[in-house]
Design a protein around this motif. Structure first.
Motif, PDB file in Angstrom:
ATOM      1  N   GLU A  27       1.406  -1.161  -0.684  1.00  0.00           N
ATOM      2  CA  GLU A  27      -0.101  -0.142   0.463  1.00  0.00           C
ATOM      3  C   GLU A  27       0.789   1.308  -0.020  1.00  0.00           C
ATOM      4  O   GLU A  27       0.535   2.460  -0.288  1.00  0.00           O
ATOM      5  N   SER A  28       2.340   1.128   0.093  1.00  0.00           N
ATOM      6  CA  SER A  28       2.938   2.091  -0.147  1.00  0.00           C
ATOM      7  C   SER A  28       3.340   2.309  -1.881  1.00  0.00           C
ATOM      8  O   SER A  28       4.668   3.111  -1.556  1.00  0.00           O
ATOM      9  N   GLY A  29       2.937   1.242  -2.563  1.00  0.00           N
ATOM     10  CA  GLY A  29       3.571   1.477  -4.044  1.00  0.00           C
ATOM     11  C   GLY A  29       4.465   0.377  -4.625  1.00  0.00           C
ATOM     12  O   GLY A  29       4.709   0.543  -5.360  1.00  0.00           O
ATOM     13  N   VAL A  30       4.267  -0.034  -3.669  1.00  0.00           N
ATOM     14  CA  VAL A  30       6.649  -1.351  -3.730  1.00  0.00           C
ATOM     15  C   VAL A  30       5.494  -2.320  -4.365  1.00  0.00           C
ATOM     16  O   VAL A  30       4.362  -3.377  -3.415  1.00  0.00           O
ATOM     17  N   PRO A  31       5.948  -2.825  -5.948  1.00  0.00           N
ATOM     18  CA  PRO A  31       5.474  -3.709  -5.797  1.00  0.00           C
ATOM     19  C   PRO A  31       5.579  -5.465  -5.066  1.00  0.00           C
ATOM     20  O   PRO A  31       7.003  -5.124  -4.274  1.00  0.00           O
ATOM     21  N   THR A  32       4.788  -5.826  -4.654  1.00  0.00           N
ATOM     22  CA  THR A  32       5.238  -7.805  -4.283  1.00  0.00           C
ATOM     23  C   THR A  32       5.728  -8.491  -5.883  1.00  0.00           C
ATOM     24  O   THR A  32       5.949  -8.070  -5.945  1.00  0.00           O
ATOM     25  N   PHE A  33       5.890  -9.219  -4.949  1.00  0.00           N
ATOM     26  CA  PHE A  33       7.276 -10.508  -5.775  1.00  0.00           C
ATOM     27  C   PHE A  33       6.027 -11.679  -6.608  1.00  0.00           C
ATOM     28  O   PHE A  33       5.731 -12.069  -7.670  1.00  0.00           O
ATOM     29  N   ARG A  34       4.288 -12.118  -5.921  1.00  0.00           N
ATOM     30  CA  ARG A  34       3.822 -12.955  -6.802  1.00  0.00           C
ATOM     31  C   ARG A  34       2.314 -12.743  -6.494  1.00  0.00           C
ATOM     32  O   ARG A  34       1.807 -13.620  -6.715  1.00  0.00           O
ATOM     33  N   ASP A  35       1.708 -11.426  -6.383  1.00  0.00           N
ATOM     34  CA  ASP A  35       0.974 -10.801  -6.415  1.00  0.00           C
ATOM     35  C   ASP A  35       0.128 -11.382  -8.035  1.00  0.00           C
ATOM     36  O   ASP A  35       0.795 -10.301  -9.101  1.00  0.00           O
ATOM     37  N   ALA A  36      -1.142 -11.275  -8.777  1.00  0.00           N
ATOM     38  CA  ALA A  36      -1.331 -11.631  -9.962  1.00  0.00           C
ATOM     39  C   ALA A  36      -1.034 -10.603 -10.495  1.00  0.00           C
ATOM     40  O   ALA A  36      -1.593  -9.705  -9.725  1.00  0.00           O
ATOM     41  N   LEU A  37      -0.933 -10.189 -11.973  1.00  0.00           N
ATOM     42  CA  LEU A  37      -0.639  -8.808 -12.422  1.00  0.00           C
ATOM     43  C   LEU A  37       0.657  -7.925 -11.558  1.00  0.00           C
ATOM     44  O   LEU A  37       1.054  -7.495 -13.013  1.00  0.00           O
ATOM     45  N   THR A  38       0.400  -8.211 -11.068  1.00  0.00           N
ATOM     46  CA  THR A  38       1.105  -6.926 -10.285  1.00  0.00           C
ATOM     47  C   THR A  38       2.964  -8.035  -9.643  1.00  0.00           C
ATOM     48  O   THR A  38       3.585  -6.601  -9.058  1.00  0.00           O
ATOM     49  N   GLY A  39       2.455  -8.274  -9.599  1.00  0.00           N
ATOM     50  CA  GLY A  39       3.913  -8.879  -8.446  1.00  0.00           C
ATOM     51  C   GLY A  39       4.919  -8.969  -9.903  1.00  0.00           C
ATOM     52  O   GLY A  39       5.389  -9.083 -10.203  1.00  0.00           O
ATOM     53  N   LEU A  40       6.318  -9.406  -8.810  1.00  0.00           N
ATOM     54  CA  LEU A  40       7.206  -8.101 -10.192  1.00  0.00           C
ATOM     55  C   LEU A  40       7.844  -9.881 -10.503  1.00  0.00           C
ATOM     56  O   LEU A  40       7.578  -9.999 -11.759  1.00  0.00           O
ATOM     57  N   TRP A  41       7.369 -11.646  -9.192  1.00  0.00           N
ATOM     58  CA  TRP A  41       8.265 -12.007 -11.072  1.00  0.00           C
ATOM     59  C   TRP A  41       6.728 -12.920 -11.992  1.00  0.00           C
ATOM     60  O   TRP A  41       6.992 -13.384 -12.346  1.00  0.00           O
ATOM     61  N   GLU A  42       5.673 -12.369 -11.637  1.00  0.00           N
ATOM     62  CA  GLU A  42       4.820 -12.214 -12.645  1.00  0.00           C
ATOM     63  C   GLU A  42       5.039 -11.340 -13.955  1.00  0.00           C
ATOM     64  O   GLU A  42       4.543 -12.416 -14.913  1.00  0.00           O
ATOM     65  N   ARG A  43       6.045 -10.666 -13.778  1.00  0.00           N
ATOM     66  CA  ARG A  43       6.529 -10.390 -14.886  1.00  0.00           C
ATOM     67  C   ARG A  43       7.663 -10.031 -15.594  1.00  0.00           C
ATOM     68  O   ARG A  43       8.529  -9.179 -16.404  1.00  0.00           O
ATOM     69  N   CYS A  44       8.814 -10.478 -15.048  1.00  0.00           N
ATOM     70  CA  CYS A  44       9.765 -10.677 -14.818  1.00  0.00           C
ATOM     71  C   CYS A  44      10.476 -12.032 -14.685  1.00  0.00           C
ATOM     72  O   CYS A  44       9.987 -12.689 -13.383  1.00  0.00           O
ATOM     73  N   ASP A  45      11.223 -12.028 -14.888  1.00  0.00           N
ATOM     74  CA  ASP A  45      12.127 -13.566 -14.913  1.00  0.00           C
ATOM     75  C   ASP A  45      13.149 -14.087 -13.564  1.00  0.00           C
ATOM     76  O   ASP A  45      14.434 -12.897 -13.297  1.00  0.00           O
ATOM     77  N   PRO A  46      12.830 -14.363 -12.527  1.00  0.00           N
ATOM     78  CA  PRO A  46      13.566 -13.940 -10.977  1.00  0.00           C
ATOM     79  C   PRO A  46      15.159 -14.921 -11.738  1.00  0.00           C
ATOM     80  O   PRO A  46      16.419 -14.077 -11.020  1.00  0.00           O
ATOM     81  N   GLN A  47      15.707 -15.267 -12.874  1.00  0.00           N
ATOM     82  CA  GLN A  47      16.247 -16.309 -12.725  1.00  0.00           C
ATOM     83  C   GLN A  47      17.527 -15.029 -13.812  1.00  0.00           C
ATOM     84  O   GLN A  47      18.755 -15.736 -13.812  1.00  0.00           O
ATOM     85  N   ALA A  48      16.759 -14.457 -14.578  1.00  0.00           N
ATOM     86  CA  ALA A  48      17.180 -13.348 -14.963  1.00  0.00           C
ATOM     87  C   ALA A  48      17.501 -12.266 -14.456  1.00  0.00           C
ATOM     88  O   ALA A  48      18.223 -11.600 -14.623  1.00  0.00           O
ATOM     89  N   LEU A  49      17.401 -12.204 -13.179  1.00  0.00           N
ATOM     90  CA  LEU A  49      17.507 -11.129 -12.472  1.00  0.00           C
ATOM     91  C   LEU A  49      17.678 -10.688 -11.153  1.00  0.00           C
ATOM     92  O   LEU A  49      17.939 -10.331 -10.769  1.00  0.00           O
ATOM     93  N   ALA A  50      17.604 -11.843 -10.644  1.00  0.00           N
ATOM     94  CA  ALA A  50      17.686 -12.480  -9.249  1.00  0.00           C
ATOM     95  C   ALA A  50      18.860 -13.926  -8.629  1.00  0.00           C
ATOM     96  O   ALA A  50      18.565 -13.858  -7.409  1.00  0.00           O
ATOM     97  N   THR A  51      20.152 -13.862  -9.383  1.00  0.00           N
ATOM     98  CA  THR A  51      21.154 -14.677  -9.358  1.00  0.00           C
ATOM     99  C   THR A  51      22.141 -14.172  -9.278  1.00  0.00           C
ATOM    100  O   THR A  51      22.215 -13.449  -9.872  1.00  0.00           O
ATOM    101  N   PRO A  52      23.264 -14.683  -9.022  1.00  0.00           N
ATOM    102  CA  PRO A  52      24.359 -14.945  -8.610  1.00  0.00           C
ATOM    103  C   PRO A  52      24.829 -14.990 -10.524  1.00  0.00           C
ATOM    104  O   PRO A  52      25.537 -14.632 -10.655  1.00  0.00           O
ATOM    105  N   GLU A  53      24.170 -15.748 -11.327  1.00  0.00           N
ATOM    106  CA  GLU A  53      24.693 -15.614 -12.998  1.00  0.00           C
ATOM    107  C   GLU A  53      23.978 -14.893 -13.069  1.00  0.00           C
ATOM    108  O   GLU A  53      24.607 -14.530 -14.229  1.00  0.00           O
TER     109      GLU A  53
END
Ligand code: OAD
Length: 255
Positions: A27-53
């Motif tokens: 409710e501060s406007g920071v997106p969650t990860f897994r909420d349908a439609l608005t979650g970050l991992w709904e629109r981005c691939d965690p493997q491409a953004l959130a791994t050391p590789e």
């Protein structure tokens, strides 16, 4: 148990743990990860953004994405839920706030030293020698999806990385130990806005429950943590937490 019972339990608590996830800042406007439609991992691939590789393969993509998130977090304001958590800490003799969030909204709402289980957007460090790095100037964060070359370490010249925990990495040892210890000792644990799907963080409410603590959950949806909770308050953090504070301590509720 309902909200009134939960408030009674809270008002009697001597040692409280507040365990928060992305829903706390939604409710501060920071997106969650897994909420349908608005979650970050709904629109981005965690493997491409959130791994050391991912960082190794494309540092500018990863750095740009985290700098975009840092800008969004910096512009966000704490909500009434964050302020209610700070009020709880002022009312209960011992309170430990444990967050999986990498924003600083608990701090800005007045919770002095939350335990950041998944690191922070505001603590970049060298990807090679771990030397803390200065934050780039505020206001220069890129837009979503924009690449940005990371700065170089002042000591060893390797690229600077975000100070967050990525998939496949261990949690910061001290933070995790402090969290387990607090969960072990608490009499009440309030879990707010987390899907309870990411381990080992999701163990924290379970540790409290196993030790006989009363676990209260605030989340609009069912989660796997429902099973260990004495009460599930289905609603949003910014609505339910101030109501809980009001019911526990009267008019001390934050606005
Ligand atoms: P999730 O996105 O998995 O879950 C957010 C939870 O918040 C869901 O259960 C929603 O139902 C709930 N929610 C949504 N809006 C809410 C609101 N206004 N008030 C209260 N609850 C609300 O986020 P986390 O559980 O925090 O890790 O995710 C855990 C970890 O997974 C994150 O720390 C991140 C992610 O991958 C790393 O990046 C290492």
């Amino acid at each position: 148990m309902d909200l009134a019972d939960a408030a009674t339990v809270l008002a009697r608590a001597r040692r409280l743990v507040v365990f928060t996830g992305a829903g706390m800042s939604a409710e501060s406007g920071v997106p969650t990860f897994r909420d349908a439609l608005t979650g970050l991992w709904e629109r981005c691939d965690p493997q491409a953004l959130a791994t050391p590789e991912a960082f190794h393969a494309d540092p500018a993509l990863v750095w740009g994405w985290y700098e975009w998130r840092r800008g969004a977090a910096r512009r966000a304001e704490p909500n009434a839920g964050h302020r209610a958590v700070a009020t709880m800490a002022a009312r209960v003799p011992e309170t430990v706030v444990i967050t999986q969030n990498v924003d600083d909204l608990h701090e800005r709402a007045g919770s002095a030293a939350p335990v950041h289980l998944h690191g922070s957007l505001f603590a970049p460090r060298c990807s090679a020698c771990a030397q803390p790095a200065p934050l780039p100037d505020a206001g220069e964060e890129p837009g979503e999806g924009r690449r940005l070359a990371p700065p170089r370490c002042g000591r060893c010249e390797a690229p600077v990385r975000p100070g967050v925990v990525w998939f496949g990495e261990a949690l910061p040892e001290q933070a995790f130990e402090a969290a387990v210890e607090a969960a072990y000792r608490c009499d009440v644990l309030l879990t707010v806005g987390t899907s309870g799907l990411v381990y080992p963080a999701a163990e924290i409410p379970q540790v409290a429950a196993r030790r006989g603590g009363t676990v209260i959950q605030v989340n609009p949806e069912e989660t796997p943590l429902d099973a260990v909770c004495a009460v599930n308050l289905r609603g949003s953090a910014a609505r339910v937490l101030p109501a809980l504070v009001r019911a526990a301590w009267g008019d001390a509720a934050p606005t």
